[in-house]
Design an enzyme around this catalytic site. Structure first.
Site, PDB file in Angstrom:
ATOM      1  N   ALA A 133       0.835  -1.207   0.000  1.00  0.00           N
ATOM      2  CA  ALA A 133       0.000   0.000   0.000  1.00  0.00           C
ATOM      3  C   ALA A 133       0.869   1.254   0.000  1.00  0.00           C
ATOM      4  CB  ALA A 133      -0.919  -0.007   1.215  1.00  0.00           C
ATOM      5  N   TYR A 134       1.894   1.263   0.831  1.00  0.00           N
ATOM      6  CA  TYR A 134       2.780   2.422   0.897  1.00  0.00           C
ATOM      7  C   TYR A 134       3.472   2.640  -0.446  1.00  0.00           C
ATOM      8  CZ  TYR A 134       6.385   5.625   2.607  1.00  0.00           C
ATOM      9  OH  TYR A 134       7.208   6.702   2.782  1.00  0.00           O
ATOM     10  N   SER A 135       4.016   1.567  -1.025  1.00  0.00           N
ATOM     11  CA  SER A 135       4.714   1.690  -2.302  1.00  0.00           C
ATOM     12  C   SER A 135       3.776   2.166  -3.402  1.00  0.00           C
ATOM     13  CB  SER A 135       5.334   0.341  -2.688  1.00  0.00           C
ATOM     14  OG  SER A 135       6.275  -0.097  -1.725  1.00  0.00           O
ATOM     15  N   SER A 137       0.963   3.875  -3.041  1.00  0.00           N
ATOM     16  CA  SER A 137       0.522   5.256  -2.804  1.00  0.00           C
ATOM     17  C   SER A 137       1.594   6.249  -3.229  1.00  0.00           C
ATOM     18  CB  SER A 137       0.161   5.453  -1.327  1.00  0.00           C
ATOM     19  OG  SER A 137       1.303   5.400  -0.484  1.00  0.00           O
TER      20      SER A 137
END
Length: 227
Positions: A133-135, A137
């Site tokens: 999710a972080y990557s 986003s």
């Protein structure tokens, strides 16, 4: 801290400005003459930051937007990634940045001037395992930046983003130790970046004289970035 007054008369908004990179940028902009407003979800941290930089009230005109708010989400395999956590990371890191860019651009267009710096991550370029999710986003932040710069290229508003490798800030509290160790292992300089190092680049992009760089993706990665 620099005694340069290159931001005299400028009005800035910093999202995520109550801690970490956002706080470092807020303090430096204020020290160099800018009137700074902090947008952050942590009310207690905002109160503490205001003691450092002042009241933080910005009127309608906005000259500088630093969009640095972000969360990491859990460190887990995509097959087990909680759907609610995925939505939360995308909402804060990508949708929240979109909302802020959208709101501020209209004000910058009225004034015929602006500097927007969106804080992405090296994870948005290379991807980190167990951080889907972080990557995703942060990859979205890069894409949004490149799209918006083409819309604003003739408007005297520049739009750039920075892609730091790991910097030791309170966001580390959201990560597992194994993930922190993985990130460090990928940095050729064999150390984490500092807030001051990232702040220096962001403030360089935010200055009036940085007028022919737009849509750029500027690395602060200790040699990790490969493109």
């Amino acid at each position: 801290m620099s005694s340069n007054r290159r931001f005299d008369g400028r009005r800035a908004i910093v999202t995520g400005g109550a801690s970490g990179i956002g706080l470092g940028v807020s303090v430096r902009l204020a020290a160099e003459g800018a009137q700074v407003a902090i947008w952050d979800m942590d009310a207690n941290a905002i109160a503490s930051a205001r003691e450092t930089i002042g009241s933080g009230t910005v009127a309608v005109r906005v000259d500088i937007l630093i969009a640095s708010a972000g969360i990491t989400g859990p460190n887990t395999a995509l097959s087990e990634y909680p759907i609610d956590a995925w939505r939360r990371v995308i909402e804060v890191n990508l949708n929240g940045l979109f909302y802020c860019n959208r709101a501020i651009v209209s004000e910058m267009l009225k004034g015929g001037y602006g500097r927007i710096i969106n804080v992405a991550s090296i994870a948005g370029k290379e991807g980190n395992p167990n951080a889907s999710a972080y990557s995703a986003s942060k990859a979205g932040v890069i894409g949004l930046t490149k799209s918006l710069r083409k819309e604003l290229a003739k408007s005297n508003i520049t739009v750039n983003c920075v892609t730091p490798a790991a910097v030791h800030t309170p966001i580390f509290d959201q990560m597992s130790q194994s993930h922190i160790d993985f990130m460090l292992s990928k940095i050729p300089m064999a150390r984490f970046g500092t807030v001051d190092e990232v702040t220096s680049l962001i403030c360089w992009l935010a200055r009036e004289g940085c007028s022919f760089s737009t849509g750029g993706v500027f690395d602060v990665s200790g040699g990790r970035a490969t493109y």
